[in-house]
Design a protein around this motif. Sequence first.
Motif, PDB file in Angstrom:
ATOM      1  N   ALA A  10       0.832  -1.214   0.000  1.00 50.17           N
ATOM      2  CA  ALA A  10       0.000   0.000   0.000  1.00 50.17           C
ATOM      3  C   ALA A  10       0.863   1.259   0.000  1.00 50.17           C
ATOM      4  CB  ALA A  10      -0.929  -0.006   1.215  1.00 50.17           C
ATOM      5  N   ILE A  11       1.951   1.226   0.768  1.00 47.58           N
ATOM      6  CA  ILE A  11       2.865   2.382   0.813  1.00 47.58           C
ATOM      7  C   ILE A  11       3.445   2.644  -0.579  1.00 47.58           C
ATOM      8  CG2 ILE A  11       5.115   3.164   1.697  1.00 47.58           C
ATOM      9  CD1 ILE A  11       4.317   1.770   4.391  1.00 47.58           C
ATOM     10  N   ARG A  12       3.880   1.566  -1.252  1.00 48.37           N
ATOM     11  CA  ARG A  12       4.440   1.728  -2.615  1.00 48.37           C
ATOM     12  C   ARG A  12       3.387   2.268  -3.584  1.00 48.37           C
ATOM     13  NH1 ARG A  12       6.509  -3.487  -1.283  1.00 48.37           N
ATOM     14  NH2 ARG A  12       8.658  -3.275  -0.550  1.00 48.37           N
ATOM     15  N   ILE A  13       2.166   1.778  -3.461  1.00 40.45           N
ATOM     16  CA  ILE A  13       1.098   2.237  -4.360  1.00 40.45           C
ATOM     17  C   ILE A  13       0.811   3.722  -4.113  1.00 40.45           C
ATOM     18  CG2 ILE A  13      -1.321   1.950  -5.030  1.00 40.45           C
ATOM     19  CD1 ILE A  13      -1.064  -1.030  -4.232  1.00 40.45           C
ATOM     20  N   HIS A  14       0.824   4.136  -2.851  1.00 42.01           N
ATOM     21  CA  HIS A  14       0.643   5.554  -2.529  1.00 42.01           C
ATOM     22  C   HIS A  14       1.684   6.411  -3.245  1.00 42.01           C
ATOM     23  CE1 HIS A  14      -2.452   6.803   0.284  1.00 42.01           C
ATOM     24  NE2 HIS A  14      -2.332   5.651   0.943  1.00 42.01           N
ATOM     25  N   TYR A  15       2.951   6.006  -3.165  1.00 39.94           N
ATOM     26  CA  TYR A  15       4.021   6.761  -3.834  1.00 39.94           C
ATOM     27  C   TYR A  15       3.806   6.794  -5.345  1.00 39.94           C
ATOM     28  CZ  TYR A  15       6.940   7.234   0.367  1.00 39.94           C
ATOM     29  OH  TYR A  15       7.428   7.585   1.595  1.00 39.94           O
TER      30      TYR A  15
ATOM     31  N   CYS B  31       7.970   3.152 -11.156  1.00 41.60           N
ATOM     32  CA  CYS B  31       7.585   1.730 -11.235  1.00 41.60           C
ATOM     33  C   CYS B  31       8.757   0.861 -11.698  1.00 41.60           C
ATOM     34  CB  CYS B  31       6.396   1.555 -12.187  1.00 41.60           C
ATOM     35  SG  CYS B  31       4.861   2.238 -11.545  1.00 41.60           S
ATOM     36  N   GLU B  32       9.506   1.382 -12.661  1.00 40.39           N
ATOM     37  CA  GLU B  32      10.647   0.614 -13.183  1.00 40.39           C
ATOM     38  C   GLU B  32      11.700   0.389 -12.085  1.00 40.39           C
ATOM     39  OE1 GLU B  32      14.039   0.993 -16.695  1.00 40.39           O
ATOM     40  OE2 GLU B  32      12.432   2.476 -16.572  1.00 40.39           O
ATOM     41  N   ARG B  33      12.007   1.437 -11.341  1.00 45.06           N
ATOM     42  CA  ARG B  33      13.003   1.318 -10.268  1.00 45.06           C
ATOM     43  C   ARG B  33      12.509   0.387  -9.157  1.00 45.06           C
ATOM     44  NH1 ARG B  33      13.881   6.931 -11.191  1.00 45.06           N
ATOM     45  NH2 ARG B  33      12.307   7.430  -9.631  1.00 45.06           N
ATOM     46  N   THR B  34      11.250   0.569  -8.769  1.00 40.29           N
ATOM     47  CA  THR B  34      10.696  -0.205  -7.650  1.00 40.29           C
ATOM     48  C   THR B  34      10.596  -1.686  -7.996  1.00 40.29           C
ATOM     49  OG1 THR B  34       9.426   1.748  -7.033  1.00 40.29           O
ATOM     50  CG2 THR B  34       8.794  -0.310  -5.986  1.00 40.29           C
ATOM     51  N   SER B  35      10.218  -1.992  -9.234  1.00 41.70           N
ATOM     52  CA  SER B  35      10.033  -3.398  -9.641  1.00 41.70           C
ATOM     53  C   SER B  35      11.341  -4.187  -9.610  1.00 41.70           C
ATOM     54  CB  SER B  35       9.420  -3.475 -11.042  1.00 41.70           C
ATOM     55  OG  SER B  35      10.322  -2.942 -12.000  1.00 41.70           O
ATOM     56  N   LYS B  36      12.471  -3.473  -9.684  1.00 43.32           N
ATOM     57  CA  LYS B  36      13.784  -4.152  -9.672  1.00 43.32           C
ATOM     58  C   LYS B  36      14.293  -4.421  -8.260  1.00 43.32           C
ATOM     59  CE  LYS B  36      15.242  -2.228 -14.116  1.00 43.32           C
ATOM     60  NZ  LYS B  36      16.061  -1.195 -14.762  1.00 43.32           N
ATOM     61  N   LYS B  37      13.608  -3.836  -7.268  1.00 47.84           N
ATOM     62  CA  LYS B  37      14.063  -4.013  -5.887  1.00 47.84           C
ATOM     63  C   LYS B  37      13.560  -5.329  -5.310  1.00 47.84           C
ATOM     64  CE  LYS B  37      14.193   0.942  -4.879  1.00 47.84           C
ATOM     65  NZ  LYS B  37      13.536   2.045  -4.168  1.00 47.84           N
ATOM     66  N   LYS B  38      14.215  -5.748  -4.237  1.00 48.22           N
ATOM     67  CA  LYS B  38      13.742  -6.921  -3.504  1.00 48.22           C
ATOM     68  C   LYS B  38      12.981  -6.425  -2.285  1.00 48.22           C
ATOM     69  CE  LYS B  38      17.566  -9.881  -4.947  1.00 48.22           C
ATOM     70  NZ  LYS B  38      18.789 -10.581  -4.528  1.00 48.22           N
ATOM     71  N   GLY B  39      11.782  -6.922  -2.099  1.00 46.57           N
ATOM     72  CA  GLY B  39      11.004  -6.477  -0.952  1.00 46.57           C
ATOM     73  C   GLY B  39       9.679  -7.189  -0.894  1.00 46.57           C
ATOM     74  N   VAL B  40       9.071  -7.104   0.261  1.00 52.05           N
ATOM     75  CA  VAL B  40       7.785  -7.773   0.495  1.00 52.05           C
ATOM     76  C   VAL B  40       6.725  -7.238  -0.470  1.00 52.05           C
ATOM     77  CG1 VAL B  40       5.960  -8.197   2.196  1.00 52.05           C
ATOM     78  CG2 VAL B  40       8.332  -8.081   2.929  1.00 52.05           C
ATOM     79  N   GLY B  41       6.101  -8.115  -1.230  1.00 54.73           N
ATOM     80  CA  GLY B  41       4.962  -7.761  -2.073  1.00 54.73           C
ATOM     81  C   GLY B  41       5.287  -7.139  -3.405  1.00 54.73           C
ATOM     82  N   ILE B  42       6.576  -6.962  -3.745  1.00 57.59           N
ATOM     83  CA  ILE B  42       6.923  -6.294  -5.009  1.00 57.59           C
ATOM     84  C   ILE B  42       6.495  -7.147  -6.216  1.00 57.59           C
ATOM     85  CG2 ILE B  42       8.873  -5.642  -6.501  1.00 57.59           C
ATOM     86  CD1 ILE B  42      10.119  -4.284  -4.109  1.00 57.59           C
ATOM     87  N   LYS B  43       6.841  -8.451  -6.165  1.00 58.56           N
ATOM     88  CA  LYS B  43       6.483  -9.345  -7.271  1.00 58.56           C
ATOM     89  C   LYS B  43       4.963  -9.409  -7.425  1.00 58.56           C
ATOM     90  CE  LYS B  43       7.325 -13.913  -9.178  1.00 58.56           C
ATOM     91  NZ  LYS B  43       7.916 -15.249  -8.993  1.00 58.56           N
ATOM     92  N   ASP B  44       4.280  -9.509  -6.286  1.00 57.92           N
ATOM     93  CA  ASP B  44       2.820  -9.579  -6.288  1.00 57.92           C
ATOM     94  C   ASP B  44       2.204  -8.350  -6.960  1.00 57.92           C
ATOM     95  OD1 ASP B  44       0.281 -10.729  -5.410  1.00 57.92           O
ATOM     96  OD2 ASP B  44       0.189  -9.019  -4.040  1.00 57.92           O
TER      97      ASP B  44
END
Length: 501
Positions: free
Chosen positions: A273-278, A295-308
């Motif tokens: 939800a925090i990522r979607i807000h940003y 979105c491009e930068r965030t999708s390359k990171k490792k973190g909870v829920g990114i792949k989802d």
Amino acid sequence: MTLEYLEHRFLQKNSIEYRDYQVNLANQAKSENCLVVLPTGLGKTTVALQVIVEYLSKGTGAILFLAPTRVLTHQHYEFLKNNLTIEDIALITGEDLINKRKKLWMNSVICATPEITKNDLDRQIVSADQFSLVIFDEAHRTIGDYAYSGIAQRLIHSNARIMGMTATLPSEKEKATEIITTLKISSIAQRNEDSPDVKPYIQETTTQWINVELPPEMKHIQSLIKKALEQRYMELKRNGVNVTDTRSLSQLLRLRDYVLRQNRRSAKPLFTAIRIHYALSMLESHGITSFLRFCERTSKKKGVGIKDLFENDSNFTQAILLAKAAQEKGIEHSKIPKLKEILQSISGKALVFTSYRDSVEVIHKNLTEMGIKAGFLIGKAGETGLKQKKQIQTIQDFRDGLYTVLIATRVGEEGLDISEVSHVIFYDNVPSSIRYIQRRGRTGRKDSGKLIVLIAKDTIDETYYWIGKRKMTLAKKMGEKMSEVLQKQTNKPKVALDAYF
């Protein structure tokens, strides 16, 4: 009217205009640990200069002038070189090697950045005892683990007088209290635009709010992102997390500790939800390109829920596809044509503020394509950052008229004497009284100025506008509140300031 100048053996003759309010503020800061609160453009550095010459006269120790960025520190150094009669003034930043710094710390007046100062105090290259006066510019930064707090801690057992300077105190009581207690402030010396002794030096700044409507394509993308966000809120509620209907990012950020400690199954929907807000904020305030790059930068990171989020969420993945299609059609944001229209209708220099570098690039590209001479000012971090020399050169080029428009991120907000501009334009809104006041203070210095705020309807821009207005009102009253607290404390045992609220 004949100009009066300050006279002092350590001041260059006829260099500093005499202003009652500056003299009064300086006199207060000479006698006790003082926080000077004065709006941008009214000469906080000149107030500091008057305190500096007083302490040079005493000859009881060196003077340290701290500023949060290298460029601002360099500006203070140049100001002191031009206005003091002494020669041994030094500039110290992280770019100087240790052997060089050892010699520089032996000067009478030193302008330095906070991180290197704290580190050199710990290395014992310099001692807190050698200073008779320490000035903290942009003192509102003395929060949490910022280097200012560490330096203040290391000065506790020294005899140094402390002077803080800021355009405004924070609107939050806890932050204002922390600044004052950390810097061991005894009094607040405050003026604003309505103060009788300041009014003769104030130029009128008018404010205009301009609303723009998002194009249909962006509204469609916006609705899909909001659906993705709503799913996470529903999941948080099912997991027993108390989230209100305000859909506030700050509320989610405050919930992080609770979720990680006591409700770990909510970590995935919370952090998503925090990522979607940003992402939504990027789209609504800055446009298609900024949203896609985020979105491009965030999708390359490792973190909870990114792949989802980036692979399995049909609403969010559809939003990205539609954004790419919009970009191919040349759609960016309704603010771009409106900004062009504004800049074509004005004469004089304009300063455009935006919070993100991607946005700077988009604005710069569009203005350059339409033949407007525009430069940009961003921080030094990262591959695309501007190093100190380039930042200084950019500011000088703007002063010299090589650019009529300067697009700046936060680095342009704090204290920099950029140039006299007739117009300041907020491309995005900031929910911060400090940043609002700093941005606004870039115009109306020598002549009347105009502030233009762009607001996209039904977006985070409107939310931030109302938050900003509320915080501005609170911040104006905060200096008075803190002064009352300090007055009460004068005749009582020393305890935490919180006890007086």
